[in-house]
Design a protein around this motif. Structure first.
Motif: not given
Length: 359
Positions: A83-92, A100-103, A113-115, A122-127
């Protein structure tokens, strides 16, 4: 395609919905790429534990789960490896650095992975991807994030891989030039130490891999085009001959001997040995080489499309050495004699390495 969307908070108390997550799901669905889907937006933790991951070819896992609960995200690729897996991490407050995110992406075998970073507006995201590439930075509109995710997923679906299959018992080193082999081990260990300092990575996977032909002499003396490649996920800073796996190319798979799988980049290197008959040694890293030419596409580890990219940069099939930077990935150096791979000037890739995707 069938998609699973999981957003919001999940706990024993019933969780909480995410309005941003709901908007992101709506924008991901708006392009009509999925024939069916299932979405979960907040709820009880047991709702997640009962999901059948095998029913989906694309999984978006943005669940906020208490730390004392099982990490289901780490089981997804074990249950559904294709499967194609897209995950996320909250990084306030930048609690986690990019490495750390790569690991985390590597641990969960995420394709992307979406940070998420909560800011005053508001919420900002990095892909990001597991190689540390950033395809969109600090975007606040879920519409733009959704489009960037879908475009990179479509690119990733174009790439193909060759599986590794055990074809025999462990094969001892059959080479007759032991002094050359030991010299190569010394070179690999020295480079791996250098890579570790440049990358500052906690994962041995980011230190690349190495390989050599079964025999270092003329092609007529080689044993069935067998090569030796470093075992998967081992520390190359202490590598010795028992850290290598004997492999052979077959039409449908990479055949390996013994119980240890070879590096995921093995299909590429097997093909390169065939394409360049004078090459006997290779070292691949996730750093760049000063002054080396660069491929044109960002191709993930193990995708066989990287073979064509490298050959386009090195058209001379009779050459006895080459150094190539792999865009958004790292580098590969190769030589007829292992001494040709000494004293290479490497430099670290930027982390994250920005490659904006058109949206």
């Amino acid at each position: 395609m069938k998609a699973l969307f999981v957003v919001g908070v999940f706990n024993d108390a019933g969780g909480r919905e995410s309005s941003y997550g709901d908007a992101l799901i709506g924008n991901l669905l708006a392009h009509g790429l999925f024939s069916s889907y299932k979405s979960l937006n907040g709820g009880k933790f047991d709702d997640l534990a009962n999901v059948d991951f095998t029913k989906f070819d694309t999984i978006f896992w943005f669940a906020d789960v208490p730390n004392d609960k099982p990490k289901l995200v780490r089981e997804i690729k074990k249950i559904n490896p294709t499967c194609m897996l897209v995950t996320s991490k909250r990084n306030d407050d930048s609690k986690y650095c990019c490495l750390d995110l790569i690991a985390r992406a590597l641990q969960t075998k995420s394709n992307l992975l979406v940070e998420f970073v909560k800011q005053s507006v508001g919420i900002h995201a990095n892909l990001l991807d597991p190689l540390g590439n950033c395809f969109i930075r600090s975007v606040s509109d879920p519409k733009h994030l959704a489009l960037a995710i879908l475009r990179r997923l479509n690119q990733l679906r174009e790439f193909t891989r060759k599986p590794s299959v055990q074809i025999g018992e462990a094969s001892p080193f059959a080479g007759s030039r032991e002094e050359i082999t030991e010299e190569f081990m010394t070179i690999v260990r020295a480079h791996a130490t250098k890579f570790h300092k440049l990358i500052h990575a906690d994962t041995t996977r980011f230190l690349g891999n190495a390989s050599f032909r079964c025999e270092s002499g003329f092609p007529s003396f080689r044993d069935k085009d067998r090569i030796y490649v470093t075992k998967r996920d081992i520390d190359k800073r202490q590598i010795r001959i028992d850290g290598f796996v004997a492999v052979e190319d077959t039409p449908k798979c990479v055949g390996y001997y013994g119980t240890n799988k070879p590096s995921v980049d093995t299909p590429i290197q097997l093909a390169l040995y065939k394409a360049f008959p004078r090459i006997n040694f290779m070292i691949h890293s996730h750093t760049y080489i000063d002054g080396a030419p660069t491929t044109k596409r960002i191709i993930p580890c193990g995708a066989i499309e990287e073979i064509k990219e490298i050959i386009q940069v090195v058209p001379d099939r009779c050459c006895n050495w080459f150094f190539v930077n792999l865009l958004g990935h790292g580098s590969i150096c190769a030589g007829e004699w292992c001494c040709m791979l000494r004293n290479i000037k490497y430099h670290a890739r930027e982390v994250p390495e920005l490659h904006r995707i058109e949206i």
